[in-house]
Design an enzyme around this catalytic site. Sequence first.
Site, short mmCIF file in Angstrom:
data_model
loop_
_atom_site.label_atom_id
_atom_site.label_comp_id
_atom_site.label_asym_id
_atom_site.label_seq_id
_atom_site.Cartn_x
_atom_site.Cartn_y
_atom_site.Cartn_z
N PRO A 1 0.82 -1.22 0.00
CG PRO A 1 0.18 -0.84 2.24
CD PRO A 1 0.98 -1.78 1.36
N GLY B 1 -5.99 -0.89 -0.68
CA GLY B 1 -7.37 -0.45 -0.88
C GLY B 1 -8.32 -1.64 -1.09
CB CYS C 1 -5.72 -0.08 8.54
SG CYS C 1 -4.66 -1.51 8.67
CG LEU D 1 -2.97 -5.62 11.30
CD1 LEU D 1 -3.53 -4.46 12.12
CD2 LEU D 1 -1.87 -6.32 12.09
#
Length: 488
Positions: free
Chosen positions: A117, A200, A251, A420
Amino acid sequence: MTIQDKDLLSIQEVRDLIGQAKKAQKELANMSQEQIDAICEAIAKAGYDNRVKLAQMAHEETGFGIWQDKVVKNAFASQGVLEAIKDMKTVGVLSDNEETKVMEVAVPVGVVAGLIPSTNPTSTVIYKALISIKAGNSIVFSPHPNALNSILETVKVIEAAAVAAGCPAGAISTMKVPTIQGTDQLMKHQDTSLILATGGSAMVKAAYSSGTPAIGVGPGNGPAFIERTANIPMAVKHILDSKTFDNGTICASEQSIIVEENSRDEVIAELKKQGAYFLNAKEAEQLEKFIMRANGTMNPQIVGKSVQRIAALTGLSIPEGARVLIAEESRVGSKIPYSREKLAPILAFYTAPNWSAACELSIDILNHEGAGHTMIIHSEDKAVIRKFALKKPVSRLLVNTPGALGGIGAATNLMPALTLGCGAVGGSSTSDNIGPANLFNIRRVAYGVRELEELRGTDAPSTATVATDENKEALINVLVEKVLAQLQ
Ligand SMILES: CC(=O)SCCNC(=O)CCNC(=O)[C@H](O)C(C)(C)COP(=O)(O)OP(=O)(O)OC[C@H]1O[C@@H](n2cnc3c(N)ncnc32)[C@H](O)[C@@H]1OP(=O)(O)O
């Protein structure tokens, strides 16, 4: 170069990289644990030694986050992850149990596709390379186009160090021409064994639909519940430390705060004291328009930006020294931007009449976005924490810790990880913080310990007498009972 030429180049590049990765993996598969561990040590050292340069590159290239915090992320992804995995047995015979007569052998999955990412580019490359090589796999990276140069540089420094430590060339590589078609080819190629998809939602969905086994990370949207017994100044400190770390790009960071009516005033006062700015209704409406794009996805203009940059972008005038922006909210839904994931120092603030309403609200928020990911509770009451843990649709319920740093295993004793798992409810095959153990299969070598006569027992009807369907059924019933008795 035309778009078609670029796609063709990307696809050809991917095929070459996978070919080399497959060859290199065959060599890795014949290496000893010591040889693999030496390569991992070299990768971690290179990541750590270059942590400042790579952090600055990532920040300059993406415009996301705070470079000093990215230094911490690079150190965590290299030395922090190495420390957690260095003594793990991942090669050859893992266990040999004389009692059960079952032996376990590690079997690397093969070639891993690593999607990277733009929010945590360099740290995620170091981490994914380490856990893949530790499990005996090659890895081919697919960089987010907006973080291409910093990803290329990270791969260059860790690959050189790995090769110098005995790693076969081609075991760690990256696409240099990332296109959607090339990444699609990487995910669908017959020699790609597993996809590690972090990024995403669209890319993660594409990974799941590719037909190749995939471990993907869906969106986070963790609420932080400040329960009535919480140490409020500490809870507020943890939330602000987390939400301002790298300007909120992790996140697992908090996306909303939930308080009970009776502690509302105290929490608001403490938040203000520690640098939170509460937007009035007009200001909240003004900022709201910038949170999502027209297509309903997060707006990269606010991702990883400081509150000052966000204020300038949205025309807000905020006090100097403000650390996070908070909007009071009461609604939840896909069209309610404050109730969704905002990888920026922006938080929603909810007030619930009581404990059980706070529970229902946090479930509602997560079911709209972030199911299976992470949430946080601040409380001093163990019984409440246990009860709270039973029903929430998350894979990590963090207690009295900053969400961002707790979720990745930096401020908690979870497996240190930048990918995760979100469990079945989040569309993932696992709820783990992903580590080497998720990247090899286990071949079980099982010795026979019972003969058929033992399973049958002495009172079973003889097979010689089986003539009718009735007899057959009787024999099967006896056999089933015997087997069940043996297994109990
Ligand atoms: C533990 C953790 O913290 S993991 C954190 C991971 N989470 C995230 O990254 C959050 C989710 N990410 C996002 O919502 C977005 O990436 C944002 C908001 C951060 C950035 O948005 P953008 O800069 O517009 O990038 P976005 O991800 O939408 O991708 C831009 C384009 O690159 C493409 N792209 C992204 N990754 C790749 C890739 N690996 N290969 C090829 N193309 C890619 C996308 O398909 C998209 O193409 P399109 O414009 O033709 O649709």
